[in-house]
Design a protein around this motif. Structure first.
Motif, short mmCIF file in Angstrom:
data_model
loop_
_atom_site.label_atom_id
_atom_site.label_comp_id
_atom_site.label_asym_id
_atom_site.label_seq_id
_atom_site.Cartn_x
_atom_site.Cartn_y
_atom_site.Cartn_z
N LEU A 116 11.05 8.05 -28.37
CA LEU A 116 10.67 9.45 -28.63
C LEU A 116 9.55 9.98 -27.73
N PRO A 117 8.45 9.23 -27.48
CA PRO A 117 7.44 9.79 -26.56
C PRO A 117 8.00 10.05 -25.15
N GLY A 118 8.87 9.18 -24.67
CA GLY A 118 9.48 9.39 -23.36
C GLY A 118 10.41 10.58 -23.35
N ILE A 119 11.16 10.76 -24.44
CA ILE A 119 12.04 11.92 -24.56
C ILE A 119 11.21 13.21 -24.58
N ALA A 120 10.06 13.16 -25.27
CA ALA A 120 9.17 14.33 -25.29
C ALA A 120 8.65 14.64 -23.88
N LEU A 121 8.29 13.60 -23.13
CA LEU A 121 7.84 13.83 -21.74
C LEU A 121 8.95 14.40 -20.88
N LEU A 122 10.17 13.93 -21.09
CA LEU A 122 11.30 14.50 -20.33
C LEU A 122 11.49 15.97 -20.68
N GLY A 123 11.34 16.31 -21.95
CA GLY A 123 11.44 17.72 -22.35
C GLY A 123 10.35 18.56 -21.71
N ILE A 124 9.13 18.03 -21.69
CA ILE A 124 8.02 18.74 -21.03
C ILE A 124 8.30 18.88 -19.54
N SER A 125 8.89 17.86 -18.95
CA SER A 125 9.21 17.91 -17.53
C SER A 125 10.20 19.04 -17.23
N PHE A 126 11.22 19.16 -18.05
CA PHE A 126 12.20 20.22 -17.82
C PHE A 126 11.61 21.60 -18.10
N LEU A 127 10.79 21.72 -19.14
CA LEU A 127 10.19 23.02 -19.47
C LEU A 127 9.16 23.47 -18.44
N SER A 128 8.47 22.51 -17.83
CA SER A 128 7.41 22.85 -16.89
C SER A 128 7.88 22.81 -15.43
N ARG A 129 9.17 22.74 -15.24
CA ARG A 129 9.76 22.67 -13.89
C ARG A 129 9.19 21.47 -13.11
N GLN A 130 9.15 20.36 -13.77
CA GLN A 130 8.72 19.06 -13.26
C GLN A 130 7.25 18.98 -12.87
#
Length: 141
Positions: free
Chosen positions: A56-70
């Motif tokens: 879950l923490p990694g999935i959250a980071l991936l979501g932040i990555s996509f929302l923040s344009r990496q």
């Protein structure tokens, strides 16, 4: 102990890649994820639900990555996901929070010394390695 060494080796290799090239080897991350699943099938060090919670923490980071344009790298999220396979949910979240604090301190020092600006980025996986080593050494002592 084998899982600790595997996580340290993965973080060390990915840290070198992150510092040198600003990216990580996705094949290495995939292989380590498969090794982590095999460890838990063979030795059952944690439950299936703990392993899934570790993702879950990694999935959250991936979501932040996509929302923040990496602004946060995809590789960072993938590495945190693989760490979660090995460590479980609570330990993975603990290490992630410590690594975020370490990266904030490093960023503040770099900003105050004018070595980096607000728009520059720093590699995050070395912060994960430092946090993991700190937690590992505290648990041994």
């Amino acid at each position: 102990m084998i899982t600790s060494c595997a996580v340290m080796a993965m973080l060390a290799l990915c840290s070198v890649e992150d510092i040198r090239h600003r990216r990580v080897n996705s094949i290495l991350i995939l292989l380590m994820g498969m090794v982590g699943v095999c460890f838990h099938i063979l030795w059952r060090q944690q439950t299936f639900y703990s392993m899934m919670a570790g993702l879950l923490p990694g999935i959250a980071l991936l979501g932040i990555s996509f929302l923040s344009r990496q602004a946060v790298g995809i590789g960072d999220g993938l590495v945190v996901m693989v760490m979660g396979i090995f460590l479980g949910g609570s330990r993975n979240l603990q290490i992630l929070c410590i690594a975020l604090f370490i990266s904030a301190v490093i960023s503040l020092v770099l900003l105050l010394t004018k070595r980096k600006s607000r728009k520059d980025s720093i590699p995050f996986i070395p912060c994960l390695l430092i946090a993991y080593l700190g937690v590992f050494l505290l648990c041994i002592v």
